[in-house]
Design an enzyme around this catalytic site. Structure first.
Site, PDB file in Angstrom:
ATOM      1  N   SER A 155     -18.687  -1.029  -3.710  1.00 37.19           N
ATOM      2  CA  SER A 155     -19.029  -1.311  -5.008  1.00 37.19           C
ATOM      3  C   SER A 155     -18.997  -3.036  -5.032  1.00 37.19           C
ATOM      4  O   SER A 155     -19.802  -3.545  -5.842  1.00 37.19           O
ATOM      5  CB  SER A 155     -18.327  -0.827  -5.928  1.00 37.19           C
ATOM      6  OG  SER A 155     -16.682  -0.707  -5.275  1.00 37.19           O
ATOM      7  N   ASN A 156     -17.796  -3.510  -4.490  1.00 36.63           N
ATOM      8  CA  ASN A 156     -17.750  -5.145  -4.816  1.00 36.63           C
ATOM      9  C   ASN A 156     -18.987  -5.837  -4.098  1.00 36.63           C
ATOM     10  O   ASN A 156     -19.529  -6.483  -4.774  1.00 36.63           O
ATOM     11  CB  ASN A 156     -16.426  -5.654  -3.783  1.00 36.63           C
ATOM     12  CG  ASN A 156     -15.278  -5.708  -4.679  1.00 36.63           C
ATOM     13  OD1 ASN A 156     -15.268  -5.302  -6.085  1.00 36.63           O
ATOM     14  ND2 ASN A 156     -14.141  -6.194  -4.288  1.00 36.63           N
ATOM     15  N   PRO A 193      -5.553  -1.849   6.733  1.00 40.43           N
ATOM     16  CA  PRO A 193      -5.839  -1.229   8.395  1.00 40.43           C
ATOM     17  C   PRO A 193      -6.959  -2.181   9.020  1.00 40.43           C
ATOM     18  O   PRO A 193      -7.826  -2.278   8.531  1.00 40.43           O
ATOM     19  CB  PRO A 193      -6.251   0.222   8.009  1.00 40.43           C
ATOM     20  CG  PRO A 193      -5.453   0.446   6.780  1.00 40.43           C
ATOM     21  CD  PRO A 193      -5.536  -0.924   5.795  1.00 40.43           C
ATOM     22  N   GLY A 225     -13.309  -9.965   8.585  1.00 40.37           N
ATOM     23  CA  GLY A 225     -14.508  -9.068   8.459  1.00 40.37           C
ATOM     24  C   GLY A 225     -14.597  -8.347   9.699  1.00 40.37           C
ATOM     25  O   GLY A 225     -15.496  -7.444   9.803  1.00 40.37           O
ATOM     26  N   ASN A 238     -13.011   6.863   3.512  1.00 43.54           N
ATOM     27  CA  ASN A 238     -13.813   5.905   2.593  1.00 43.54           C
ATOM     28  C   ASN A 238     -15.071   6.511   2.316  1.00 43.54           C
ATOM     29  O   ASN A 238     -15.817   6.731   2.959  1.00 43.54           O
ATOM     30  CB  ASN A 238     -14.235   4.509   3.149  1.00 43.54           C
ATOM     31  CG  ASN A 238     -12.907   3.759   3.698  1.00 43.54           C
ATOM     32  OD1 ASN A 238     -11.992   4.163   4.168  1.00 43.54           O
ATOM     33  ND2 ASN A 238     -12.406   2.729   2.870  1.00 43.54           N
ATOM     34  N   TYR A 267       0.819   4.380  -2.651  1.00 39.85           N
ATOM     35  CA  TYR A 267      -0.151   5.212  -2.356  1.00 39.85           C
ATOM     36  C   TYR A 267      -0.115   6.205  -0.991  1.00 39.85           C
ATOM     37  O   TYR A 267      -0.173   7.145  -1.199  1.00 39.85           O
ATOM     38  CB  TYR A 267      -1.569   4.372  -2.395  1.00 39.85           C
ATOM     39  CG  TYR A 267      -2.760   5.110  -2.267  1.00 39.85           C
ATOM     40  CD1 TYR A 267      -3.499   5.893  -3.238  1.00 39.85           C
ATOM     41  CD2 TYR A 267      -3.542   5.232  -1.152  1.00 39.85           C
ATOM     42  CE1 TYR A 267      -4.596   6.579  -3.303  1.00 39.85           C
ATOM     43  CE2 TYR A 267      -4.838   5.813  -1.015  1.00 39.85           C
ATOM     44  CZ  TYR A 267      -5.227   6.646  -2.253  1.00 39.85           C
ATOM     45  OH  TYR A 267      -6.310   7.458  -1.992  1.00 39.85           O
ATOM     46  N   GLN A 274      -8.513  -0.838  11.680  1.00 46.72           N
ATOM     47  CA  GLN A 274      -9.701   0.029  12.161  1.00 46.72           C
ATOM     48  C   GLN A 274      -9.481   1.461  11.307  1.00 46.72           C
ATOM     49  O   GLN A 274      -8.406   1.912  11.081  1.00 46.72           O
ATOM     50  CB  GLN A 274      -9.674   0.193  13.558  1.00 46.72           C
ATOM     51  CG  GLN A 274      -8.087   0.572  14.259  1.00 46.72           C
ATOM     52  CD  GLN A 274      -8.355   0.750  15.762  1.00 46.72           C
ATOM     53  OE1 GLN A 274      -9.439   0.431  16.354  1.00 46.72           O
ATOM     54  NE2 GLN A 274      -7.312   0.929  16.274  1.00 46.72           N
ATOM     55  N   ARG A 287       0.828  -1.291  -0.004  1.00 43.73           N
ATOM     56  CA  ARG A 287       0.091  -0.019   0.007  1.00 43.73           C
ATOM     57  C   ARG A 287       0.775   1.178   0.043  1.00 43.73           C
ATOM     58  O   ARG A 287       0.450   2.387  -0.171  1.00 43.73           O
ATOM     59  CB  ARG A 287      -0.975  -0.088   1.288  1.00 43.73           C
ATOM     60  CG  ARG A 287      -1.926  -1.146   1.126  1.00 43.73           C
ATOM     61  CD  ARG A 287      -2.900  -1.106   2.475  1.00 43.73           C
ATOM     62  NE  ARG A 287      -3.936  -0.076   2.677  1.00 43.73           N
ATOM     63  CZ  ARG A 287      -5.235  -0.400   2.162  1.00 43.73           C
ATOM     64  NH1 ARG A 287      -5.651  -1.820   2.180  1.00 43.73           N
ATOM     65  NH2 ARG A 287      -6.289   0.280   2.156  1.00 43.73           N
ATOM     66  N   GLU A 293       2.396   6.444   1.102  1.00 42.41           N
ATOM     67  CA  GLU A 293       3.687   7.411   1.092  1.00 42.41           C
ATOM     68  C   GLU A 293       3.608   8.556   0.043  1.00 42.41           C
ATOM     69  O   GLU A 293       4.212   9.585   0.055  1.00 42.41           O
ATOM     70  CB  GLU A 293       4.986   6.465   0.801  1.00 42.41           C
ATOM     71  CG  GLU A 293       5.121   5.721   2.165  1.00 42.41           C
ATOM     72  CD  GLU A 293       5.414   6.499   3.420  1.00 42.41           C
ATOM     73  OE1 GLU A 293       5.277   7.525   3.718  1.00 42.41           O
ATOM     74  OE2 GLU A 293       6.070   5.714   4.206  1.00 42.41           O
TER      75      GLU A 293
END
Ligand code: NAD
Ligand code: UDP
Length: 317
Positions: free
Chosen positions: A193-194, A276, A211, A178, A149, A278, A146, A151
């Site tokens: 979207s998924n 991540p 989850g 988000n 993106y 949380q 990740r 950094e």
């Protein structure tokens, strides 16, 4: 009659999900808009309705290459945002974040424009402080999948504040959490979207890990309102814009199943590295500085989003 100043706006990434909603908002306000995009994750259909309007111009261009345009305001959104898209060519993602922001700041300085950078909650990495205030400096892996993106956005923020200190360039930095809503692509790869696309196709919903990881989901209209208030105001940021209501990914899956087909199965997939555990914004600064807070609850925002995907999927099948 009140005097409303109209600006010449450049929206980089204007054919993408957030960019196209911003273009709609600016065009509806009667402003001039130049939409610049290389279409790596954007699509022309998102801004189709404005093609032919004399206040609207479309430029196919890659922000890693310098360009000179006479504008008052630069809304710098160009960058793939979904993990599958930004990890597809991570070197290009890092170049887009660094060179793209550097080129846009150079232009802002030359023409005296104000620049807003679309930064991200990812600058906090896998946070050890919860919820995340703007003062939290983050817990970011500099060498993981990740990092291109995370950094990339951190150096983009650094560049903004160095342009402010060295050249007094007017900057605004928004840290977006988000966000979801109509105009996301069916193959976007992000969780909302998924799950909706899988549910509409009658497929099992893919849960990465167990989850239990959390996210906070902001409806796109609320996000755009926060972005516009930041650009128009005097606070230069960084400022969190997101919905502070936190959900586990399992809770999100259940909400989407309930709305589309409660009988659908959930299947487990491995949790991607550095995902991540949380995330939840502290929005006190946005409340105080911008008088902003989200209005649309996830329970309400999911319905128009599901309707959008239903239309797209039935049209494509
Ligand atoms: P998106 O992928 O839908 O849109 C990005 C747009 O930028 C696309 O139209 C793409 O074609 C364009 N683009 C990418 N690289 C480019 C380049 N080198 N030159 C020109 N155009 C280029 O993503 P989005 O969700 O609309 O995100 C927009 C911005 O907001 C991004 O900078 C992203 O990092 C930031 N952001 C979004 C979220 C979110 O939840 N949507 C969260 C945090 C930050
Ligand atoms: N996720 C999931 N199933 C999916 C897509 C994502 O369980 O089909 C999880 C992902 O592992 C992460 C969360 O949902 O924990 C949010 O992922 P997304 O890619 O939307 O955004 P980000 O991780 O960048 O917040």
């Amino acid at each position: 009659m009140g005097s409303y100043k109209t600006y010449r706006n450049l929206v980089t990434g204007g054919a993408g999900f957030l960019g196209s909603h911003l273009v709609d908002r600016l065009m509806e306000k009667g402003e001039e808009v130049i939409c610049l995009d290389n279409y790596i994750t954007g699509c022309k259909e998102n801004i189709n309705q404005w093609i032919g309007n004399s206040r609207f111009e479309l430029i196919r261009h890659d922000v890693t290459v310098p360009i000179q345009l006479e504008v008052d305001r630069i809304w710098h959104l160009a960058c793939p945002a979904s993990p599958i898209h930004y990890q597809y060519n991570p070197i290009k993602t890092a170049k887009t974040s660094f060179l793209g922001t550097y080129n846009m700041l150079g232009m802002a300085r030359r023409v005296g424009a104000r620049l807003l950078l679309a930064s991200t909650s990812e600058v906090y990495g896998d946070p050890e402080v919860h919820p995340q205030p703007e003062t939290y400096k983050g817990s970011v892996n500099p060498i993981g999948i990740r990092s291109c993106y995370d950094e990339g956005k951190r150096i983009a923020e650094t560049l903004c504040f160095d342009y402010l200190r060295m050249h007094s360039t007017e900057i605004r930095v928004i840290r977006i959490f988000n966000t979801y809503g109509p105009k996301m692509l069916p193959n976007d790869g992000r969780v909302v979207s998924n799950f909706i696309v899988q549910a509409l196709r009658g497929e099992p919903l893919t849960i990465y890990g167990d989850g239990s990881q959390t996210r906070s989901f902001c409806y796109v209209d609320d996000l755009i309102e926060g972005m516009v208030r930041l650009m128009n105001g005097n606070h230069n940021g960084p400022i969190n814009i997101g919905d502070p209501k936190e959900f586990t990914i399992l809770e999100l899956a259940e909400m989407i199943k309930e709305r589309i087909n409660p009988k659908l199965e959930l299947i487990r997939k491995p949790l991607p590295s550095d995902d991540p555990m949380q995330r939840k914004p502290m929005i006190k600064l946005a409340q105080e500085e911008l008088n902003w807070e989200p209005k649309v609850r996830l329970e309400e925002g999911l319905d128009p989003t599901i309707e959008w995907f239903r239309k797209i999927i039935s049209r494509n099948s």
